[in-house]
Design a protein around this motif. Sequence first.
Motif, short mmCIF file in Angstrom:
data_model
loop_
_atom_site.label_atom_id
_atom_site.label_comp_id
_atom_site.label_asym_id
_atom_site.label_seq_id
_atom_site.Cartn_x
_atom_site.Cartn_y
_atom_site.Cartn_z
N ARG A 137 0.84 -1.20 0.00
CA ARG A 137 0.00 0.00 0.00
C ARG A 137 0.88 1.25 0.00
NH1 ARG A 137 -5.32 -0.51 1.28
NH2 ARG A 137 -6.02 -2.56 1.93
N GLN A 138 0.43 2.27 -0.72
CA GLN A 138 1.13 3.54 -0.64
C GLN A 138 0.87 4.16 0.72
OE1 GLN A 138 0.28 6.21 -3.80
NE2 GLN A 138 1.36 5.02 -5.31
N GLN A 139 1.85 4.88 1.23
CA GLN A 139 1.66 5.55 2.50
C GLN A 139 0.60 6.63 2.36
OE1 GLN A 139 5.75 5.21 4.99
NE2 GLN A 139 4.63 7.06 4.90
N ALA A 140 -0.25 6.72 3.35
CA ALA A 140 -1.28 7.75 3.35
C ALA A 140 -0.75 8.96 4.10
CB ALA A 140 -2.55 7.22 4.01
N ALA A 141 -0.54 10.03 3.40
CA ALA A 141 -0.11 11.28 4.02
C ALA A 141 -1.07 12.35 3.56
CB ALA A 141 1.32 11.63 3.63
N PRO A 157 6.28 9.17 -1.85
CA PRO A 157 7.69 9.56 -1.95
C PRO A 157 8.65 8.73 -1.11
CG PRO A 157 6.56 11.04 -0.47
CD PRO A 157 5.50 10.12 -1.04
N THR A 158 8.13 7.74 -0.38
CA THR A 158 9.02 6.90 0.43
C THR A 158 9.40 5.60 -0.27
OG1 THR A 158 7.27 5.66 1.59
CG2 THR A 158 7.89 7.81 2.51
N THR A 195 6.31 7.79 7.85
CA THR A 195 6.97 6.88 8.78
C THR A 195 8.30 6.38 8.25
OG1 THR A 195 5.75 4.99 7.88
CG2 THR A 195 4.77 6.14 9.76
N LYS A 196 8.55 6.60 6.96
CA LYS A 196 9.83 6.24 6.36
C LYS A 196 10.46 7.50 5.77
CE LYS A 196 8.22 3.09 3.53
NZ LYS A 196 8.20 2.03 2.49
N PRO A 197 11.77 7.51 5.59
CA PRO A 197 12.42 8.69 5.01
C PRO A 197 11.96 8.93 3.57
CG PRO A 197 14.04 7.23 6.02
CD PRO A 197 12.75 6.47 5.98
N ILE A 198 11.98 10.19 3.16
CA ILE A 198 11.69 10.54 1.78
C ILE A 198 12.76 9.93 0.88
CG2 ILE A 198 11.47 12.42 0.12
CD1 ILE A 198 9.19 12.33 2.10
#
Length: 235
Positions: free
Chosen positions: A35-39, A139-140, A182-185
């Motif tokens: 899943r893509q991160q939800a931001a 972007p992560t 939650t993860k670096p760019i």
Amino acid sequence: MPSPLQPLASRAATGGLIAAGLLAAGLLAAAALPRQQAASAKDLPDPAVAETPAGRPTATATAVLAGGCFWGMEAVFEHVKGVKEVVTGYAGGTAATADYERVSSGDTGHAEGIRITYDPSRVSYGQLLKVFFAVAHDPTEVNRQGPDVGSQYRSAIFPTDPEQRRVATAYIAQLNRSGVFTKPIATTMETWRGFTPAEASHQDFVARNPNHPYVVLHDKPKVARLKAEFPRLYR
């Protein structure tokens, strides 16, 4: 992503295609793929570093961004107020290798990207970057977006001038400090080497193929998020 000129079929080696049955079954695709991160846009800060007025003396400016399949990226930014034109294409490699089949091999140095022509008096480069990081892609992820795997699907920014590089570099650092993700760019800042438009079959693909299975599963949701999370920018 699937080529508009080919039937849907498995193509794991390049990350360009996924199986037709998996693509058509949204629940299976969601279960099988990361899943893509939800931001949410409301969670992302506005860029703290902005372009200086002297840095934008003309009526139009150009931004080049890459973040996975260029169909969805194009569809998102075509709906941003102040954007005059969006063109899909290839950035990061040489013009000699800038065609879909060669770029799909993943060894040309190119990324699938978009060239955005915009009016800086209506939308800033920083606002374009916020859309890029919030809804246009994850972007992560490193060298992939959803079902598409390979360096041609990397997250990258190609600053066309020192002002853009300054703003983008500062914003990436700001987002990393904010802890929104939650993860670096993973977005890379790359040297501007020009941009080659993609083949005509890849231009305005979402608008011309709204019911294409890939578009329905992966691209339309991005446009919907833009509308919901950036109502003042959406058109």
